[in-house]
Design a protein around this motif. Structure first.
Motif, PDB file in Angstrom:
ATOM      1  N   GLU A 114       0.856  -1.191   0.000  1.00  0.00           N
ATOM      2  CA  GLU A 114       0.000   0.000   0.000  1.00  0.00           C
ATOM      3  C   GLU A 114       0.893   1.243   0.000  1.00  0.00           C
ATOM      4  O   GLU A 114       0.522   2.289  -0.494  1.00  0.00           O
ATOM      5  CB  GLU A 114      -0.909   0.007   1.229  1.00  0.00           C
ATOM      6  CG  GLU A 114      -2.131  -0.876   1.093  1.00  0.00           C
ATOM      7  CD  GLU A 114      -3.042  -0.437  -0.020  1.00  0.00           C
ATOM      8  OE1 GLU A 114      -3.324   0.752  -0.120  1.00  0.00           O
ATOM      9  OE2 GLU A 114      -3.455  -1.303  -0.824  1.00  0.00           O
ATOM     10  N   LEU A 130       3.521   4.419   1.057  1.00  0.00           N
ATOM     11  CA  LEU A 130       3.284   5.690   1.751  1.00  0.00           C
ATOM     12  C   LEU A 130       2.009   6.371   1.241  1.00  0.00           C
ATOM     13  O   LEU A 130       1.503   7.295   1.870  1.00  0.00           O
ATOM     14  CB  LEU A 130       4.498   6.596   1.582  1.00  0.00           C
ATOM     15  CG  LEU A 130       5.752   6.078   2.297  1.00  0.00           C
ATOM     16  CD1 LEU A 130       6.984   6.866   1.888  1.00  0.00           C
ATOM     17  CD2 LEU A 130       5.580   6.127   3.813  1.00  0.00           C
ATOM     18  N   ALA A 131       1.509   5.908   0.080  1.00  0.00           N
ATOM     19  CA  ALA A 131       0.264   6.473  -0.454  1.00  0.00           C
ATOM     20  C   ALA A 131      -0.968   5.904   0.262  1.00  0.00           C
ATOM     21  O   ALA A 131      -2.096   6.230  -0.091  1.00  0.00           O
ATOM     22  CB  ALA A 131       0.167   6.189  -1.948  1.00  0.00           C
ATOM     23  N   TYR A 132      -0.738   5.077   1.273  1.00  0.00           N
ATOM     24  CA  TYR A 132      -1.841   4.470   2.031  1.00  0.00           C
ATOM     25  C   TYR A 132      -2.698   5.526   2.733  1.00  0.00           C
ATOM     26  O   TYR A 132      -3.843   5.285   3.086  1.00  0.00           O
ATOM     27  CB  TYR A 132      -1.253   3.458   3.024  1.00  0.00           C
ATOM     28  CG  TYR A 132      -2.260   2.719   3.868  1.00  0.00           C
ATOM     29  CD1 TYR A 132      -3.406   2.190   3.318  1.00  0.00           C
ATOM     30  CD2 TYR A 132      -2.048   2.547   5.230  1.00  0.00           C
ATOM     31  CE1 TYR A 132      -4.328   1.510   4.101  1.00  0.00           C
ATOM     32  CE2 TYR A 132      -2.960   1.869   6.016  1.00  0.00           C
ATOM     33  CZ  TYR A 132      -4.111   1.360   5.444  1.00  0.00           C
ATOM     34  OH  TYR A 132      -5.019   0.696   6.223  1.00  0.00           O
ATOM     35  N   TRP A 133      -2.137   6.717   2.923  1.00  0.00           N
ATOM     36  CA  TRP A 133      -2.899   7.787   3.583  1.00  0.00           C
ATOM     37  C   TRP A 133      -4.242   8.010   2.889  1.00  0.00           C
ATOM     38  O   TRP A 133      -5.241   8.330   3.519  1.00  0.00           O
ATOM     39  CB  TRP A 133      -2.091   9.104   3.620  1.00  0.00           C
ATOM     40  CG  TRP A 133      -1.826   9.695   2.265  1.00  0.00           C
ATOM     41  CD1 TRP A 133      -0.732   9.480   1.485  1.00  0.00           C
ATOM     42  CD2 TRP A 133      -2.675  10.570   1.498  1.00  0.00           C
ATOM     43  NE1 TRP A 133      -0.840  10.148   0.299  1.00  0.00           N
ATOM     44  CE2 TRP A 133      -2.029  10.832   0.280  1.00  0.00           C
ATOM     45  CE3 TRP A 133      -3.918  11.148   1.733  1.00  0.00           C
ATOM     46  CZ2 TRP A 133      -2.562  11.652  -0.700  1.00  0.00           C
ATOM     47  CZ3 TRP A 133      -4.462  11.963   0.758  1.00  0.00           C
ATOM     48  CH2 TRP A 133      -3.788  12.211  -0.448  1.00  0.00           C
ATOM     49  N   LYS A 134      -4.238   7.842   1.538  1.00  0.00           N
ATOM     50  CA  LYS A 134      -5.451   8.146   0.777  1.00  0.00           C
ATOM     51  C   LYS A 134      -6.566   7.163   1.147  1.00  0.00           C
ATOM     52  O   LYS A 134      -7.698   7.568   1.386  1.00  0.00           O
ATOM     53  CB  LYS A 134      -5.144   8.059  -0.728  1.00  0.00           C
ATOM     54  CG  LYS A 134      -6.266   8.504  -1.606  1.00  0.00           C
ATOM     55  CD  LYS A 134      -6.463  10.001  -1.558  1.00  0.00           C
ATOM     56  CE  LYS A 134      -7.893  10.406  -1.775  1.00  0.00           C
ATOM     57  NZ  LYS A 134      -8.072  11.864  -1.744  1.00  0.00           N
ATOM     58  N   LEU A 135      -6.202   5.894   1.204  1.00  0.00           N
ATOM     59  CA  LEU A 135      -7.207   4.883   1.553  1.00  0.00           C
ATOM     60  C   LEU A 135      -7.650   5.007   2.993  1.00  0.00           C
ATOM     61  O   LEU A 135      -8.818   4.868   3.325  1.00  0.00           O
ATOM     62  CB  LEU A 135      -6.610   3.502   1.332  1.00  0.00           C
ATOM     63  CG  LEU A 135      -7.084   2.820   0.059  1.00  0.00           C
ATOM     64  CD1 LEU A 135      -6.129   1.767  -0.373  1.00  0.00           C
ATOM     65  CD2 LEU A 135      -8.464   2.241   0.284  1.00  0.00           C
ATOM     66  N   LYS A 136      -6.675   5.282   3.854  1.00  0.00           N
ATOM     67  CA  LYS A 136      -6.981   5.349   5.287  1.00  0.00           C
ATOM     68  C   LYS A 136      -7.854   6.556   5.623  1.00  0.00           C
ATOM     69  O   LYS A 136      -8.624   6.515   6.572  1.00  0.00           O
ATOM     70  CB  LYS A 136      -5.673   5.368   6.091  1.00  0.00           C
ATOM     71  CG  LYS A 136      -5.848   4.831   7.502  1.00  0.00           C
ATOM     72  CD  LYS A 136      -4.557   4.341   8.069  1.00  0.00           C
ATOM     73  CE  LYS A 136      -4.580   4.253   9.576  1.00  0.00           C
ATOM     74  NZ  LYS A 136      -5.562   3.355  10.150  1.00  0.00           N
ATOM     75  N   SER A 137      -7.705   7.617   4.837  1.00  0.00           N
ATOM     76  CA  SER A 137      -8.527   8.800   5.117  1.00  0.00           C
ATOM     77  C   SER A 137      -9.814   8.783   4.278  1.00  0.00           C
ATOM     78  O   SER A 137     -10.595   9.723   4.331  1.00  0.00           O
ATOM     79  CB  SER A 137      -7.729  10.081   4.853  1.00  0.00           C
ATOM     80  OG  SER A 137      -7.368  10.150   3.499  1.00  0.00           O
ATOM     81  N   ALA A 138      -9.991   7.723   3.472  1.00  0.00           N
ATOM     82  CA  ALA A 138     -11.208   7.618   2.648  1.00  0.00           C
ATOM     83  C   ALA A 138     -12.267   6.774   3.370  1.00  0.00           C
ATOM     84  O   ALA A 138     -11.929   6.010   4.279  1.00  0.00           O
ATOM     85  CB  ALA A 138     -10.859   6.976   1.305  1.00  0.00           C
ATOM     86  N   PRO A 139     -13.517   6.923   2.961  1.00  0.00           N
ATOM     87  CA  PRO A 139     -14.590   6.185   3.662  1.00  0.00           C
ATOM     88  C   PRO A 139     -14.648   4.701   3.270  1.00  0.00           C
ATOM     89  O   PRO A 139     -15.640   4.220   2.732  1.00  0.00           O
ATOM     90  CB  PRO A 139     -15.861   6.916   3.214  1.00  0.00           C
ATOM     91  CG  PRO A 139     -15.506   7.525   1.908  1.00  0.00           C
ATOM     92  CD  PRO A 139     -14.058   7.816   1.926  1.00  0.00           C
ATOM     93  N   VAL A 140     -13.545   4.001   3.510  1.00  0.00           N
ATOM     94  CA  VAL A 140     -13.482   2.569   3.193  1.00  0.00           C
ATOM     95  C   VAL A 140     -13.368   1.800   4.501  1.00  0.00           C
ATOM     96  O   VAL A 140     -12.461   2.065   5.299  1.00  0.00           O
ATOM     97  CB  VAL A 140     -12.255   2.256   2.298  1.00  0.00           C
ATOM     98  CG1 VAL A 140     -12.200   0.771   1.944  1.00  0.00           C
ATOM     99  CG2 VAL A 140     -12.285   3.096   1.037  1.00  0.00           C
ATOM    100  N   LYS A 141     -14.268   0.861   4.733  1.00  0.00           N
ATOM    101  CA  LYS A 141     -14.198   0.056   5.962  1.00  0.00           C
ATOM    102  C   LYS A 141     -13.043  -0.922   5.855  1.00  0.00           C
ATOM    103  O   LYS A 141     -12.808  -1.477   4.769  1.00  0.00           O
ATOM    104  CB  LYS A 141     -15.507  -0.708   6.158  1.00  0.00           C
ATOM    105  CG  LYS A 141     -16.649   0.186   6.568  1.00  0.00           C
ATOM    106  CD  LYS A 141     -17.929  -0.604   6.711  1.00  0.00           C
ATOM    107  CE  LYS A 141     -19.057   0.348   7.075  1.00  0.00           C
ATOM    108  NZ  LYS A 141     -20.360  -0.153   6.695  1.00  0.00           N
ATOM    109  N   ASP A 178      -1.944   3.421  13.867  1.00  0.00           N
ATOM    110  CA  ASP A 178      -1.627   4.779  13.407  1.00  0.00           C
ATOM    111  C   ASP A 178      -0.756   4.715  12.164  1.00  0.00           C
ATOM    112  O   ASP A 178       0.105   3.852  12.042  1.00  0.00           O
ATOM    113  CB  ASP A 178      -0.866   5.527  14.504  1.00  0.00           C
ATOM    114  CG  ASP A 178      -1.790   5.918  15.655  1.00  0.00           C
ATOM    115  OD1 ASP A 178      -3.011   5.755  15.508  1.00  0.00           O
ATOM    116  OD2 ASP A 178      -1.279   6.391  16.690  1.00  0.00           O
ATOM    117  N   PHE A 179      -0.994   5.656  11.254  1.00  0.00           N
ATOM    118  CA  PHE A 179      -0.191   5.701  10.032  1.00  0.00           C
ATOM    119  C   PHE A 179       0.572   7.019   9.979  1.00  0.00           C
ATOM    120  O   PHE A 179      -0.010   8.068  10.004  1.00  0.00           O
ATOM    121  CB  PHE A 179      -1.099   5.568   8.804  1.00  0.00           C
ATOM    122  CG  PHE A 179      -0.349   5.572   7.503  1.00  0.00           C
ATOM    123  CD1 PHE A 179       0.438   4.496   7.129  1.00  0.00           C
ATOM    124  CD2 PHE A 179      -0.410   6.656   6.647  1.00  0.00           C
ATOM    125  CE1 PHE A 179       1.134   4.497   5.930  1.00  0.00           C
ATOM    126  CE2 PHE A 179       0.273   6.665   5.452  1.00  0.00           C
ATOM    127  CZ  PHE A 179       1.042   5.576   5.104  1.00  0.00           C
TER     128      PHE A 179
END
Lengths: 562, 241
Positions: free
Chosen positions: A401, A403-414, A561-562
């Motif tokens: 995922e 360092l770009a994982y921030w996008k998924l983690k801050s998106a409304p994805v369960k 935490d990310f």
């Protein structure tokens, strides 16, 4: 030299500090790691002892054949370390930020080359080294070799490893030079084909079946424990794997003069290859580093973006989130050459394996015990394939995922949905392959065993996938972009060892029902199917517990935490 | 309204954010100022779901962000300080990916992406892989991705890092326009000029504590009272702590 020591000192400090942050989680992780490593080392130790005993006592292959088998295993080991070193060296020598940093400092490229050479040699070979050392210890204990003999074995073994690593780096430097003329893809394809042919050629020239049958034909006129070099093709005697197995054989036979000869050749070869690697590194490293940058940037500039059939713009019947994540993963996978090449190699190996085992029926007929051993060995090989695929493609999933994982983690994805989307494609592929492997290695054994094996394999595949996914979560490293490095990291090693513990558990539980089935077939008696259930029930319960536990672990790690 | 109530974050014994309270109203362009290591990024990461608070709560119009994360994330657009994107995807593919996470349909996405290309002057770069992008171009793609789903709240961490003056100008005008249209913007920065130029409200955080929180006019008055320029006032405030 002073500069090299200085850099090594700080590399060591940063490594120690990274590993010794004292938290309860780290303590548990390290204790667990230590325990699994220890258990695995002990397992490999006893496994090698029992395997030698089985070959020498039960099958009575004789010392000569045993050492020729060892030589063949060492050849595969040499090729693995060699190929592994090429792949890892490419990323450490040409793609590493540390190299970029050091090149801006007054450090000569030759020194950087030397530092990175040591770095990746130990990085790419540490797990294999541990496995082989544990097996070596089993060998030493079985033959009651004294301390001096053990040290002599090590003196032969370490240069052997070093030769494999050095040769890998030499090949890499040559590849980059050629890549400039012929293009990276062509050169890598040629390399892959060459390795394939070398392995095929080796087993064509040095076929274990021909060797065994030619020796057996002359039995009992030959003593199988004496050296029967005349049965070996001359070229094989010039390979370092044969020198190493011969050294081991000579230690047992206490044939010191011949042993010294092999040790001498092993050491000279490693010094020679290491010197060539250093010389070429001194002459070519910086040039090839620049060449690689030019090749990479020209590839970028000339790249035409093609739209695959699953392009984002195309309408899909999937839900938006599912579609987004699956399409992204597919695109990222297909655009990463190492992922595609590795998949093709593994697929090729699977096809070869399936073709080899699909014709297998009642090998060892008349001896139900031997038949059970052969059947379970093939079953174990199937599991190893599943484990290798999972380790290579499931373990890195969370880390990739990036360092770009921030996008998924801050998106409304369960998180639960995310896990589902991440696993669905690759798990389905692995499950299909597992089913195929199980079917082709079983269908000739009859309906009952095929269904039983298929059920167990599916439970095992799901459990192995979950173990690797969960372990990938525990040891997630979002900074590492290279899937190969991730799947050869310390965490991946532990994951693999956990897989092996689980696989051994399966083999132990399967021994009784499988041997009883073969016995009943042999003596033509009725076989009670409930014997299968006695194994299936605990296997399914434990597998389900493993699947649940490791998916929960992955869930927790994604919550962090990310 | 975005409300932080007694929000705290500890890393071991280190208190990064110390039970802070903040209210950001609809349509405000809220500047979140502070020196390096003051707790700005940590606060922002707690709002967008990247870090879990040690204690305290975050409310988005009375909805607890950490109790209903999916619901609240639908309404937030986040722009981080480091624009990490997927190297092997083109800008367009990345935007399609991001839009899909917010359940946007293909037609809506197509229109939205074209709008963003125009607005942020991304041009033909949109069909190149992001590994070829400059830092500024990556930042533009990330900004575009944050606006795709029409969020009510934009949370921005150091938006001007890596942007050339032309891009910085573009982004400032964009934020002003969005705020005028009723979108709430919470922006962390250590650029005093940016705050003076575009923000309507300001908070200053230092060593995890809020040391000032009011309108930009109040801050201007304070500056005049103390007869200092903005820079000196900021240094004075952050040193007094």
């Amino acid at each position: 030299m002073k500069q090299i020591v200085h850099i090594l000192k700080f590399k060591l400090i940063s490594y120690i500090r990274l590993e010794s942050r004292f938290t309860f989680g780290n303590l548990v992780k390290n204790l667990g790691s230590g325990l699994i490593y220890f258990a695995f080392a002990v397992g490999a130790f006893f496994f090698s002892q029992n395997l030698i005993r089985f070959l020498l006592v039960d099958i009575n292959v004789g010392l000569f054949l045993l050492h020729e088998f060892i030589s063949m295993i060492l050849f595969i080991f040499f090729m693995s370390v060699n190929l592994g070193n090429i792949i890892v060296s490419y990323s450490t020598l040409y793609k590493s930020n540390e190299v970029n940093f050091l090149l801006t400092k007054p450090v000569s490229p030759s020194k950087i080359f030397f530092l990175k050479f040591l770095d990746n040699f130990f990085y790419s070979s540490s797990t294999l080294l541990m496995v082989l050392l544990s097996m070596l210890a089993g060998y030493v204990v079985y033959f009651k070799i004294n301390v001096l003999g053990f040290l002599l074995l090590l003196v032969n073994f370490i240069p052997f490893m070093f030769s494999a690593g050095s040769l890998g780096v030499i090949i890499l430097l040559i590849i980059i030079r050629f890549a400039n003329k012929f293009g990276m893809r062509k050169v890598f394809a040629a390399l892959g084909v060459s390795y394939f042919f070398i392995i095929v050629l080796f087993f064509k020239i040095n076929s274990p079946l021909s060797l065994v049958s030619s020796i057996m034909k002359r039995y009992p006129f030959y003593d199988r424990d004496t050296y029967l070099g005349e049965f070996l093709p001359p070229i094989v005697k010039w390979l370092p794997n044969n020198w190493l197995s011969q050294s081991a054989y000579r230690i047992i036979k206490n044939d010191i003069p011949v042993l010294i000869g092999f040790t001498y050749m092993q050491i000279v070869l490693s010094i020679l290859l290491f010197s060539i690697a250093l010389y070429l590194g001194h002459r070519w490293y910086f040039k090839t580093w620049l060449l690689n940058s030019i090749i990479t940037s020209s590839q970028n500039a000339n790249r035409k973006i093609s739209k695959p059939f699953f392009a984002f713009e195309k309408i899909s019947t999937l839900k938006s989130q599912t579609e987004s994540i699956i399409k992204r993963d597919l695109l990222l996978f297909l655009r990463e050459p190492s992922q595609v090449i590795h998949s093709l190699v593994l697929l090729f190996l699977i096809v070869i394996f399936v073709l080899s085992v699909s014709g297998m029926k009642f090998v060892g007929f008349g001896n139900f015990y031997l038949q059970t051993i052969i059947y379970l060995s093939v079953f174990l090989f199937n599991l190893f394939f599943i484990s290798t695929l999972s380790l290579r493609f499931i373990f890195p999933l969370i880390s990739l995922e990036g360092l770009a994982y921030w996008k998924l983690k801050s998106a409304p994805v369960k998180i639960k949905s995310f896990i589902k989307y991440k696993l669905i494609v690759i798990s389905s592929i692995i499950l299909v392959i597992s089913t195929g492997l199980s079917f082709f290695s079983n269908y000739k054994f009859g309906f009952l065993l095929t269904i039983f094996s298929l059920t167990i394999t599916l439970f095992a595949a799901a459990a192995i996938i979950s173990i690797n996914f969960g372990m990938g979560g525990i040891f997630s490293n979002y900074k590492e972009k290279n899937a190969i490095r991730l799947s050869s990291s310390q965490g991946a090693t532990l994951s693999f060892l956990t897989n092996i513990v689980y696989m051994l558990f399966l083999i132990i539980l399967l021994f009784k029902p499988v041997s009883q089935l073969f016995l009943s077939i042999m003596i033509k008696e009725y076989f009670d199917v409930t014997v299968f259930l006695q194994a299936l029930i605990p296997i399914s319960i434990i597998s389900i517990i493993i699947i649940y536990t490791y998916l929960k672990i992955a869930y927790r790690s994604l919550q962090k935490d990310f | 309204m975005l409300e932080l109530k007694n929000l705290e974050k500890k890393f071991g014994n280190f208190v990064a954010v110390n039970k802070i309270n903040l209210k950001i109203n609809k349509g405000e362009l809220f500047g979140f100022l502070g020196p390096n290591g003051a707790g700005k990024t940590t606060t922002i990461k707690m709002i967008v779901g990247l870090l879990s608070p040690t204690s305290g709560n975050i409310f988005l119009d009375d909805t607890n962000v950490w109790l209903k994360p999916t619901e609240t994330k639908m309404r937030i657009g986040y722009i981080p300080d480091q624009p990490f994107v997927y190297d092997k995807l083109t800008g367009r593919e990345y935007l399609y990916f991001c839009g899909g996470l917010y359940n946007l349909t293909k037609d809506v996405l197509k229109t939205k992406i074209n709008e963003q290309i125009e607005l942020l002057k991304i041009g033909s770069w949109i069909d190149k892989r992001t590994e070829e992008y400059s830092q500024g171009m990556r930042q533009r793609i990330v900004i575009a991705s944050a606006f795709l789903h029409n969020p009510d709240f934009i949370i921005v961490d150091e938006p001007m890092i890596g942007l050339d003056p032309q891009s910085a100008f573009l982004v400032k005008r964009l934020f002003e326009e969005k705020a005028k249209n009723g979108i709430t913007i919470f922006m962390s920065t250590h650029s005093l000029n940016v705050v003076e130029e575009i923000c309507t409200h300001v908070s200053i955080i230092n060593k995890g504590n809020i040391i000032f929180s009011d309108t930009i006019d109040k801050l201007h008055n304070l500056k005049k009272e103390k007869n200092n320029n903005f820079e000196e006032l900021f240094i004075q405030l952050t040193n007094e702590e």
